[in-house]
Design an enzyme around this catalytic site. Structure first.
Site, PDB file in Angstrom:
ATOM      1  CD  GLU A 122      -2.908   1.182   2.325  1.00  0.00           C
ATOM      2  OE1 GLU A 122      -2.800   0.338   3.224  1.00  0.00           O
ATOM      3  OE2 GLU A 122      -3.762   2.079   2.328  1.00  0.00           O
ATOM      4  CB  ALA A 263       0.977  -2.250  11.631  1.00  0.00           C
ATOM      5  CG  HIS A 298      -5.808   0.962  12.744  1.00  0.00           C
ATOM      6  ND1 HIS A 298      -6.512   2.151  12.716  1.00  0.00           N
ATOM      7  CD2 HIS A 298      -5.332   0.786  11.490  1.00  0.00           C
ATOM      8  CE1 HIS A 298      -6.465   2.657  11.501  1.00  0.00           C
ATOM      9  NE2 HIS A 298      -5.738   1.851  10.730  1.00  0.00           N
ATOM     10  CD  GLU A 299      -2.648  -1.864  10.843  1.00  0.00           C
ATOM     11  OE1 GLU A 299      -3.195  -2.017   9.731  1.00  0.00           O
ATOM     12  OE2 GLU A 299      -2.218  -0.758  11.219  1.00  0.00           O
ATOM     13  CG  HIS A 302      -7.560  -1.598   8.153  1.00  0.00           C
ATOM     14  ND1 HIS A 302      -8.397  -0.657   7.585  1.00  0.00           N
ATOM     15  CD2 HIS A 302      -6.430  -0.929   8.507  1.00  0.00           C
ATOM     16  CE1 HIS A 302      -7.788   0.522   7.599  1.00  0.00           C
ATOM     17  NE2 HIS A 302      -6.611   0.397   8.166  1.00  0.00           N
ATOM     18  CD  GLU A 321      -6.133   3.545   6.739  1.00  0.00           C
ATOM     19  OE1 GLU A 321      -6.286   3.426   7.962  1.00  0.00           O
ATOM     20  OE2 GLU A 321      -5.564   2.665   6.043  1.00  0.00           O
TER      21      GLU A 321
HETATM   22  N1  B3K Z   1      -2.904   1.028   5.693  1.00  0.00           N
HETATM   23  C1  B3K Z   1      -1.603   1.165   6.295  1.00  0.00           C
HETATM   24  C2  B3K Z   1      -0.894   2.398   5.897  1.00  0.00           C
HETATM   25  C3  B3K Z   1      -0.239   2.330   4.570  1.00  0.00           C
HETATM   26  C4  B3K Z   1       0.615   3.537   4.343  1.00  0.00           C
HETATM   27  C5  B3K Z   1       1.189   3.562   2.980  1.00  0.00           C
HETATM   28  N2  B3K Z   1       2.113   4.658   2.802  1.00  0.00           N
HETATM   29  C6  B3K Z   1      -1.673   1.075   7.790  1.00  0.00           C
HETATM   30  C7  B3K Z   1      -2.962   1.447   8.384  1.00  0.00           C
HETATM   31  O1  B3K Z   1      -3.455   2.540   8.263  1.00  0.00           O
HETATM   32  O2  B3K Z   1      -3.561   0.607   8.990  1.00  0.00           O
HETATM   33 ZN    ZN Z   2      -5.412   1.957   8.769  1.00  0.00          ZN
END
Ligand code: B3K
Ligand code: ZN
Length: 867
Positions: A122, A263, A298-299, A302, A321
């Site tokens: 990402e 992360a 958080h992760e 997602h 986000e």
């Molecule tokens: N989605 C990733 C962040 C990616 C950043 C890319 N430069 C972590 C997060 O927000 O959970």
């Molecule tokens: Zn995130």
């Protein structure tokens, strides 16, 4: 500086081709990894005849359609990508590329972190692994075969379930992974390395058994236990609060040392910065324990908000986000202290997001124009994005909000969608009109709300008039009124809330403020009241309200709403610091000191909250109150007030310190709060610089059985510049020189010392064996901490701070552009300072602009700063 082409949100077009299945074969090698990508391509647009694939830093070996190698005139390599003649409705595309992970210092795509291979895709890193439709609205099912040397890389991991593995000739082995869920390329992950493995499991509410696996550097197993426990709490919480259950049979987390951010939520295989995983009482502070739980959550969250339903294009980033930050904030709040969580979030908004709005990178939570996507993982998209979700939650209430979430998943599971789709689901499920509310997605800037109030004693009525105005931002001149939820309480002379009545009816405490100006009248108001507006920070705005310091002190000490108490305290402290800056006061008032004394003596109040109430607004927050406020004067005034509090209230502070100085270390909410208060007291006493404090700090530093207390003592000595700090820093270094994550705390202490020759110490620290400019954690701990955490020295009037940061940026520009673009922020904020400093800052920005190899990441920020 050559102009680079930006992308516009309005230019979105559905993909002409899509790929629904991808088979990857990755033969790992430090400098010559060979990737064979076999895609099933489907034409969506009958008029299309050429397929454009994204690519970056790739060496093409061969390309074939349906097994036939393409001749040289059937494809072109343009701008890193690949353009193919493809006048077919459906075909198999096979591309072989070669990459060099060991020289990939940008840490995007496939790279080496220490001894391990890992990926970060990402936003647009997958194109560094193979040529592909590297955009989030192309969803494919992945099968990944990984092959590597067995002794060096015993674990071979990718997304989904392992369906095969085995040994090969020449000491190599392989594993094949299959992910049953279609996903965009940014969620792809691959890891190969030698780790220690912490295993556990989680039974979902429907009775499925999920294997949980945490991979850490050898010897660190016990440091992974907190992350594992946090993961299980997160899985349970998401079932209970959001009705969401995990969907694969395995969930893996790998901790790596070289990582650009905290992360990454790759499907079934999260990759984490080791800093956001590893913790034990000796090496990690309470804040870090908390941060780990929050990032693990958080992760994990997602998986539904981001992975199952993803973004149509990167302009929609806040879709996943903002929503996921809101969810992780609620997780922390439900498991811990709601008011402490809320204050943390508000501090973040006021210190950083409001500053972003006021600077050259201002953008709406759904940006309209992007040059380098990595530059838009911002406090605006994340934290203001979460505030926008929170406002919807406030307007709908928990029950209807959850109905909205349910409808969102019913409609969009397995799709790539937009922020509008999310709002539509909320609106349709709740019946609440969000037409005007949508403006929060398109309008940037911090609204300023001005309150004017009138009490009509004869009618027993209180009149409140609010006006709203959003100042122009760098990206947008014209602003419109927004739908602002205003949470209000009317406090009587004792600071207690009265019942709100309007037209004889009780009214809810959230006002819908939708026009440029609006008035509300409240009845049955027996005497003068103080309006506590935007309780719990019900909207991300700045409030202007005429309210006396006496009333603020009253709310601070007696208010029934904890957040309102803290907020009143912050406003009072701000007023007093600015009065000292202006020369209107030479010291803090008795009123302020009394209010703080009352807070300190309050036995019923949560120690964690008292600790936060003792923290002065940051210089970054204060600087936004005035245009070109004198940097040094602001720093001195704030410090002077803190020192005075330490001198005048030393008995109370000391008493609280002693009271909270517990015996054996424990890691739970109450103990954490008591440590926070104890250390807040110690800090203020150290700034006051009393001789007794010296001894107190020294003893705590030497005797502490945990890192929170040890580091707090060191920090207090450092910020107070107590003579003992030199020895303490040396002994800390001697104890931890082999542990890079702990050394980061040492680097930050060096960087944040409030002394004129700090740069000399930083230069020495850069020679330390643990310092490595290629590691983003080290860079942030030392260089980043100096530029953003030592405001006064960074802005030294000889320009040395700006020069130093720019020297490092020039080096980082070539090594890791993303990391460089993260730490340039303080240099962009020249509007906050006086003319001479502005000139010096711009001169350094010009130096960057003149670089022949300026990265897109820095180009975007530098060019905007100079515009
Ligand atoms: N989605 C990733 C962040 C990616 C950043 C890319 N430069 C972590 C997060 O927000 O959970
Ligand atoms: Zn995130």
């Amino acid at each position: 500086m050559e102009a680079m082409q930006a992308k516009l949100r309005s230019d979105y077009r559905a993909p002409q081709y899509t790929i629904d299945q991808l088979h990857l074969d990755v033969k790992l090698d430090d400098h010559a990894t060979v990737v064979t990508a076999t895609s099933q391509v489907i034409r969506n647009d009958a008029d299309a005849s050429q397929l454009h694939l994204d690519g970056d830093h790739l060496t093409l070996r061969s390309v074939a359609i349906n097994g036939n190698a393409l001749a040289d005139d059937q494809y072109q390599q343009i701008g890193g990508g690949l353009l193919l003649e493809a006048d077919l409705d459906q075909f198999e595309l096979t591309i072989v590329t070669e990459i060099d992970p060991a020289n990939n210092t940008a840490l995007e795509g496939l790279y080496k972190s220490g001894g391990a291979f890992c990926t970060q895709c990402e936003a647009e890193g997958f194109r560094r692994i193979t040529y592909f439709l590297d955009r989030p609205d192309v969803l494919a099912k992945y099968t990944t075969r990984v092959e590597a040397d067995k002794a060096a890389y015993p674990y071979l991991l990718s997304n989904g379930n392992k369906i095969d593995s085995g040994d090969l000739a020449e000491g190599r082995h392989f594993a094949i992974w299959q992910d049953p869920f279609p996903k965009p390329s940014y969620l792809f992950a691959l890891v190969a390395g030698d780790f220690d493995l912490l295993e556990d499991n989680f039974i979902t509410r429907s009775g499925r058994n999920v294997a949980l696996q945490l991979f850490v550097d050898r010897g660190n197993l016990y440091r992974g236990e907190h992350a594992m426990a946090s993961l299980k709490r997160a899985m349970k919480w998401d079932e209970q609060r959001f009705n969401l259950e995990y969907d694969l049979d395995i969930y893996m987390v790998v901790a790596v040392d070289f990582f650009n951010m905290g992360a990454m939520e790759n499907k079934g295989l999260n990759v984490f910065n080791s800093k956001a995983v590893l913790a034990d009482p000796q090496t990690a502070t309470d804040d870090e324990y908390h941060r780990i739980e929050s990032i693990i959550g958080h992760e994990y969250f997602h998986n539904w908000t981001g992975n199952r339903v993803t973004c149509r294009d990167w302009f929609q980033l806040s879709l996943k986000e903002g929503l996921t930050v809101f969810r992780d904030q609620e997780f922390s709040s439900d498991l811990g202290s709601p008011v402490v969580e809320r204050i943390d979030a508000v501090n973040m908004m006021r210190s950083h997001q409001f500053a972003e709005d006021a600077g050259p990178m201002a953008h709406p939570i759904r940006p309209d124009k992007v040059l380098e996507m990595n530059n838009f993982y911002t406090v605006t998209v994340y934290d203001k994005g979460a505030e926008v979700i929170r406002m919807m939650h406030t307007l709908l209430g928990e029950q209807k909000f959850q109905l909205g979430m349910q409808l969102y998943f019913e409609r969009h599971d397995g799709q790539a969608v937009t922020c509008d789709d999310f709002v539509a689901a909320m609106e349709d499920a709740s019946g609440v009109d969000l037409k005007l509310f949508r403006r929060w997605y398109s309008q940037s800037g911090t609204p300023v709300v001005t309150a004017s109030e009138r009490y009509d004693a004869s009618a027993g009525q209180y009149h409140l008039t609010l006006t709203q105005h959003t100042p122009a931002t760098a990206d947008q001149a014209d602003k419109q009124p927004l739908h602002i939820p205003v949470a209000i309480e009317l406090l009587n002379a004792n600071g207690q809330a009265i019942t709100l009545v309007s037209d004889g009816q009780p009214v809810a405490n959230v006002l819908n403020f939708t026009e440029a100006e609006q008035t509300w009248v409240f009845d049955n108001v027996a005497g003068p009241v103080v309006a506590s507006l935007f309780e719990n920070f019900s909207a991300p705005v700045k409030l202007q309200q005429q309210i006396s310091n006496a009333d603020l002190a009253l709310i601070m000490a007696n208010g029934s709403n904890d957040f309102a108490c803290w907020d009143a305290g912050q406003r009072l402290l701000t007023n007093e610091i600015l009065a000292i800056v202006d020369g209107a006061q030479s010291r803090g008032s008795d009123l302020l000191l009394d209010a703080i004394r009352q807070v300190l003596l309050d036995e019923r109040r949560d120690p964690a909250l008292i600790a936060l109430m003792l923290a002065l607004p940051t210089e970054a927050t204060l600087a936004q109150q005035r245009s070109d406020v004198d940097v040094e004067l602001l720093h001195q005034s704030r410090r002077q007030l803190l020192a005075q509090i330490g001198q005048d209230l030393d008995d109370e502070l000391l008493a609280r310190y002693r009271d909270c100085h517990d015996g054996e270390y424990q890691q739970h909410g109450q103990a954490v709060g008591r440590r926070a208060l104890k250390n807040a007291c110690l800090f203020i006493l150290a700034i006051a610089g009393k001789a007794t404090t010296q001894e107190l700090c020294g003893r705590q530093f030497a005797e502490a059985d945990n890192m929170t207390d040890r580091l707090a003592a060191l920090n207090a000595m450092n910020q107070g510049q107590l003579p003992a700090v030199t020895d303490a820093l040396a002994s800390f270094e001697a104890q931890w020189r082999d542990n890079p994550l702990v050394m980061d705390k040492w680097f930050s202490q060096v960087a944040m010392a409030p002394k004129g020759d700090v740069l000399a110490d930083i230069q020495v620290a850069m020679q330390h064996l643990q310092f490595d400019i290629a590691n983003p954690n080290r860079v942030r701990a030392l260089i980043g901490a100096f530029a953003s955490g030592n405001r006064n020295q960074f802005h030294a009037i000889d320009g040395s701070g700006y020069r130093f940061l720019t020297d490092q940026l020039i080096e980082l520009n070539a090594i890791n552009p993303q990391c460089a673009a993260r730490i340039i922020t303080p240099l962009m904020a020249w509007k906050e300072v006086d003319e001479e400093r502005q000139r010096l800052m711009k001169a350094q920005l010009q130096r960057l602009a003149a670089l022949p190899n300026l990265s897109r990441d820095l180009y975007e920020k530098v060019s905007k700063s100079l515009a």
